[in-house]
Design a protein around this motif. Structure first.
Motif, PDB file in Angstrom:
ATOM      1  N   ILE A 153      -1.212   1.237  -3.482  1.00 15.23           N
ATOM      2  CA  ILE A 153      -2.040   2.332  -3.980  1.00 15.23           C
ATOM      3  C   ILE A 153      -1.285   3.654  -3.890  1.00 15.23           C
ATOM      4  O   ILE A 153      -1.289   4.463  -4.832  1.00 15.23           O
ATOM      5  CB  ILE A 153      -3.364   2.415  -3.192  1.00 15.23           C
ATOM      6  CG1 ILE A 153      -4.266   1.236  -3.552  1.00 15.23           C
ATOM      7  CG2 ILE A 153      -4.071   3.733  -3.448  1.00 15.23           C
ATOM      8  CD1 ILE A 153      -4.753   1.255  -4.988  1.00 15.23           C
ATOM      9  N   TRP A 154      -0.619   3.859  -2.773  1.00 13.57           N
ATOM     10  CA  TRP A 154       0.149   5.099  -2.575  1.00 13.57           C
ATOM     11  C   TRP A 154       1.245   5.223  -3.632  1.00 13.57           C
ATOM     12  O   TRP A 154       1.426   6.281  -4.226  1.00 13.57           O
ATOM     13  CB  TRP A 154       0.738   5.120  -1.166  1.00 13.57           C
ATOM     14  CG  TRP A 154       1.434   6.404  -0.826  1.00 13.57           C
ATOM     15  CD1 TRP A 154       0.857   7.561  -0.372  1.00 13.57           C
ATOM     16  CD2 TRP A 154       2.838   6.667  -0.924  1.00 13.57           C
ATOM     17  NE1 TRP A 154       1.828   8.528  -0.172  1.00 13.57           N
ATOM     18  CE2 TRP A 154       3.036   8.001  -0.499  1.00 13.57           C
ATOM     19  CE3 TRP A 154       3.941   5.907  -1.313  1.00 13.57           C
ATOM     20  CZ2 TRP A 154       4.300   8.592  -0.476  1.00 13.57           C
ATOM     21  CZ3 TRP A 154       5.204   6.490  -1.287  1.00 13.57           C
ATOM     22  CH2 TRP A 154       5.373   7.823  -0.870  1.00 13.57           C
ATOM     23  N   PHE A 155       1.956   4.121  -3.892  1.00 16.53           N
ATOM     24  CA  PHE A 155       3.064   4.171  -4.836  1.00 16.53           C
ATOM     25  C   PHE A 155       2.600   4.365  -6.276  1.00 16.53           C
ATOM     26  O   PHE A 155       3.229   5.109  -7.039  1.00 16.53           O
ATOM     27  CB  PHE A 155       3.914   2.902  -4.735  1.00 16.53           C
ATOM     28  CG  PHE A 155       5.121   3.075  -3.851  1.00 16.53           C
ATOM     29  CD1 PHE A 155       6.118   3.983  -4.191  1.00 16.53           C
ATOM     30  CD2 PHE A 155       5.267   2.355  -2.682  1.00 16.53           C
ATOM     31  CE1 PHE A 155       7.232   4.165  -3.388  1.00 16.53           C
ATOM     32  CE2 PHE A 155       6.374   2.522  -1.872  1.00 16.53           C
ATOM     33  CZ  PHE A 155       7.362   3.435  -2.224  1.00 16.53           C
ATOM     34  N   TYR A 156       1.508   3.713  -6.667  1.00 14.97           N
ATOM     35  CA  TYR A 156       1.026   3.913  -8.033  1.00 14.97           C
ATOM     36  C   TYR A 156       0.626   5.369  -8.266  1.00 14.97           C
ATOM     37  O   TYR A 156       0.817   5.910  -9.360  1.00 14.97           O
ATOM     38  CB  TYR A 156      -0.155   2.976  -8.334  1.00 14.97           C
ATOM     39  CG  TYR A 156       0.269   1.599  -8.797  1.00 14.97           C
ATOM     40  CD1 TYR A 156       0.981   1.438  -9.985  1.00 14.97           C
ATOM     41  CD2 TYR A 156      -0.034   0.466  -8.061  1.00 14.97           C
ATOM     42  CE1 TYR A 156       1.373   0.181 -10.416  1.00 14.97           C
ATOM     43  CE2 TYR A 156       0.368  -0.802  -8.476  1.00 14.97           C
ATOM     44  CZ  TYR A 156       1.073  -0.935  -9.657  1.00 14.97           C
ATOM     45  OH  TYR A 156       1.473  -2.172 -10.077  1.00 14.97           O
ATOM     46  N   GLN A 157       0.066   6.004  -7.237  1.00  9.80           N
ATOM     47  CA  GLN A 157      -0.278   7.423  -7.356  1.00  9.80           C
ATOM     48  C   GLN A 157       0.985   8.275  -7.414  1.00  9.80           C
ATOM     49  O   GLN A 157       1.079   9.215  -8.220  1.00  9.80           O
ATOM     50  CB  GLN A 157      -1.150   7.854  -6.183  1.00  9.80           C
ATOM     51  CG  GLN A 157      -1.749   9.245  -6.323  1.00  9.80           C
ATOM     52  CD  GLN A 157      -2.809   9.333  -7.403  1.00  9.80           C
ATOM     53  OE1 GLN A 157      -3.928   8.896  -7.228  1.00  9.80           O
ATOM     54  NE2 GLN A 157      -2.448   9.886  -8.547  1.00  9.80           N
TER      55      GLN A 157
ATOM     56  N   VAL B  31      -8.307   1.532  -7.864  1.00 12.01           N
ATOM     57  CA  VAL B  31      -7.546   0.991  -8.994  1.00 12.01           C
ATOM     58  C   VAL B  31      -8.108   1.529 -10.311  1.00 12.01           C
ATOM     59  O   VAL B  31      -7.354   1.877 -11.228  1.00 12.01           O
ATOM     60  CB  VAL B  31      -7.566  -0.556  -8.977  1.00 12.01           C
ATOM     61  CG1 VAL B  31      -6.934  -1.120 -10.253  1.00 12.01           C
ATOM     62  CG2 VAL B  31      -6.818  -1.088  -7.758  1.00 12.01           C
ATOM     63  N   ALA B  32      -9.436   1.618 -10.407  1.00 11.61           N
ATOM     64  CA  ALA B  32     -10.068   2.151 -11.618  1.00 11.61           C
ATOM     65  C   ALA B  32      -9.685   3.619 -11.832  1.00 11.61           C
ATOM     66  O   ALA B  32      -9.423   4.048 -12.969  1.00 11.61           O
ATOM     67  CB  ALA B  32     -11.588   2.011 -11.525  1.00 11.61           C
ATOM     68  N   THR B  33      -9.626   4.385 -10.754  1.00 10.32           N
ATOM     69  CA  THR B  33      -9.232   5.795 -10.849  1.00 10.32           C
ATOM     70  C   THR B  33      -7.797   5.923 -11.339  1.00 10.32           C
ATOM     71  O   THR B  33      -7.486   6.736 -12.217  1.00 10.32           O
ATOM     72  CB  THR B  33      -9.385   6.493  -9.490  1.00 10.32           C
ATOM     73  OG1 THR B  33     -10.732   6.364  -9.027  1.00 10.32           O
ATOM     74  CG2 THR B  33      -9.018   7.962  -9.580  1.00 10.32           C
ATOM     75  N   LEU B  34      -6.919   5.099 -10.772  1.00  7.99           N
ATOM     76  CA  LEU B  34      -5.519   5.105 -11.209  1.00  7.99           C
ATOM     77  C   LEU B  34      -5.404   4.707 -12.680  1.00  7.99           C
ATOM     78  O   LEU B  34      -4.641   5.301 -13.440  1.00  7.99           O
ATOM     79  CB  LEU B  34      -4.695   4.158 -10.334  1.00  7.99           C
ATOM     80  CG  LEU B  34      -4.424   4.626  -8.907  1.00  7.99           C
ATOM     81  CD1 LEU B  34      -3.866   3.481  -8.066  1.00  7.99           C
ATOM     82  CD2 LEU B  34      -3.444   5.789  -8.905  1.00  7.99           C
ATOM     83  N   PHE B  35      -6.162   3.686 -13.066  1.00  4.09           N
ATOM     84  CA  PHE B  35      -6.136   3.228 -14.456  1.00  4.09           C
ATOM     85  C   PHE B  35      -6.532   4.361 -15.399  1.00  4.09           C
ATOM     86  O   PHE B  35      -5.892   4.573 -16.434  1.00  4.09           O
ATOM     87  CB  PHE B  35      -7.087   2.039 -14.631  1.00  4.09           C
ATOM     88  CG  PHE B  35      -7.133   1.488 -16.030  1.00  4.09           C
ATOM     89  CD1 PHE B  35      -6.208   0.536 -16.445  1.00  4.09           C
ATOM     90  CD2 PHE B  35      -8.096   1.927 -16.930  1.00  4.09           C
ATOM     91  CE1 PHE B  35      -6.244   0.043 -17.739  1.00  4.09           C
ATOM     92  CE2 PHE B  35      -8.136   1.438 -18.225  1.00  4.09           C
ATOM     93  CZ  PHE B  35      -7.207   0.483 -18.631  1.00  4.09           C
ATOM     94  N   CYS B  36      -7.579   5.091 -15.054  1.00  5.27           N
ATOM     95  CA  CYS B  36      -8.039   6.196 -15.896  1.00  5.27           C
ATOM     96  C   CYS B  36      -6.996   7.315 -15.958  1.00  5.27           C
ATOM     97  O   CYS B  36      -6.802   7.938 -17.020  1.00  5.27           O
ATOM     98  CB  CYS B  36      -9.364   6.743 -15.375  1.00  5.27           C
ATOM     99  SG  CYS B  36     -10.756   5.607 -15.599  1.00  5.27           S
TER     100      CYS B  36
END
Length: 354
Positions: A47-51, A102-107
């Protein structure tokens, strides 16, 4: 500045993870508990890395980007509070938090405006697959649903490796990426120091605290030399090895933290403690040296350098085995071991940068 603020939440999340293996069972860590520990580290780091990747490649620091960041901060605290080995109890809470993140990152990836020749579609595919599997797991429910959730997390973690050729290296801000991964390492070392504070009391000889603290300082100093002095920060690279190696570095630091705590436990299995220390240090220094692929050309490691590091590690392992029954002996061994590694890296940096 908001990214640094975001990191504060992961200070808390990372501090919760070692508690999963904080107390040995029959003198060691059960395999299933250890695997749960590794999975949670992967989930949190993922999660940290995707952000980080989003801000590194696409973000313009607009209100939408910062709003997504703050929302994930809020949910990350909720996630961190549900980190434990009782997955039956926290199944819905933990995985619901992951669905939201994950949904927030996707958006964020979906609505960012980029040029036509971009690679955000790859991230969208990966995040969508992960999202669907976690939701499916929640719908199925515990215990069968946990396997769908785990599959989602593993896909989110390893699928980028198989799709690496689809990512555009020219979109990566490499200096920013080096800075960000260095900060997560600092956070992990901060957790180690917080746990080391248990040695600072009137019942434990101060020499233990001094030796172990110096060992951590030397470990970090070795990292600082390699990441700050030897790596070429101004290069065009996808940074895959850098990112995945730093997940391994965080794992190794957390395992080292636990091994320091185990020194105070009388009934811990000495053979297990030996292999725990060996495993954590080997993972740490291997992950450091593999990043030499990003070094300046004059700072690349030769075969002789690798043989030197293997020799240092082997001699340290033998010394550790000889003193494994003595807490003071282990503390002295760790200090000398990490000191020799540091001196070797220091000499390498001085010779390479002449």
């Amino acid at each position: 500045m908001f990214e640094l603020f975001y990191d504060l939440v992961f200070v808390y999340a990372i501090s919760r993870i070692p508690a999963m293996i904080h107390h040995p069972v029959n003198g060691s860590i059960p395999l299933i508990t250890f695997l749960q520990f590794l999975l949670v580290v992967i989930v949190v780091m993922q999660i940290w890395f995707y952000q980080v990747i989003y801000f590194n490649r696409y973000s313009k620091n607009k209100i939408g980007d910062l709003s997504g960041l703050v929302l994930n901060m809020f949910v990350a605290v909720y996630l961190a509070n549900n980190i434990n080995i009782e997955w039956r109890v926290t199944f819905h809470y933990f995985n619901t938090a992951m669905v939201v993140m994950v949904a927030t990152l996707f958006c964020q990836y979906l609505f960012t405006k980029v040029e036509e020749n971009n690679d955000k579609k790859v991230f969208l595919i990966i995040l969508e697959l992960e999202f669907l599997l976690i939701v499916l797991g929640l719908l199925v429910g515990y215990p069968a649903g946990i396997y769908f959730c785990i599959a989602g997390y593993i896909i989110g973690f390893i699928l980028p490796i198989f799709l690496w050729h689809m990512f555009k290296e020219e979109h990566v801000n490499f200096p920013h990426l080096v800075e960000r991964v260095s900060l997560i390492v600092i956070i992990a070392f901060g957790e180690a120091i917080v746990n080391l504070a248990t040695y600072f009391n009137n019942k434990t000889p101060l020499v233990y605290a001094a030796l172990l603290l110096l060992s951590l300082v030397l470990m970090f100093a070795s990292y600082a030399i390699l990441s700050d002095k030897l790596i070429n920060h101004h290069q065009i690279s996808k940074g895959f090895v850098l990112m995945y190696s730093h997940i391994a570095i965080v794992v190794s630091i957390l395992l080292s933290t636990v091994s320091l705590l185990y020194l105070q436990i009388k009934n811990v299995n000495k053979s297990f403690l030996f292999f725990l220390i060996i495993g954590s240090l080997s993972l740490y220094y291997f992950s450091l040296t593999i990043n030499q692929i990003y070094n300046e050309n004059t700072c690349k490691f030769a075969i002789r350098d690798f043989l030197t590091l293997i020799t240092i590690f082997s001699l340290g392992a033998v010394y550790l085995w000889l003193v494994i029954s003595s807490e003071l002996g282990i503390a002295i061994c760790l200090l000398i071991w990490n000191l020799v590694f540091f001196l070797d890296f220091l000499m390498k940096s001085k010779n390479s940068l002449k």
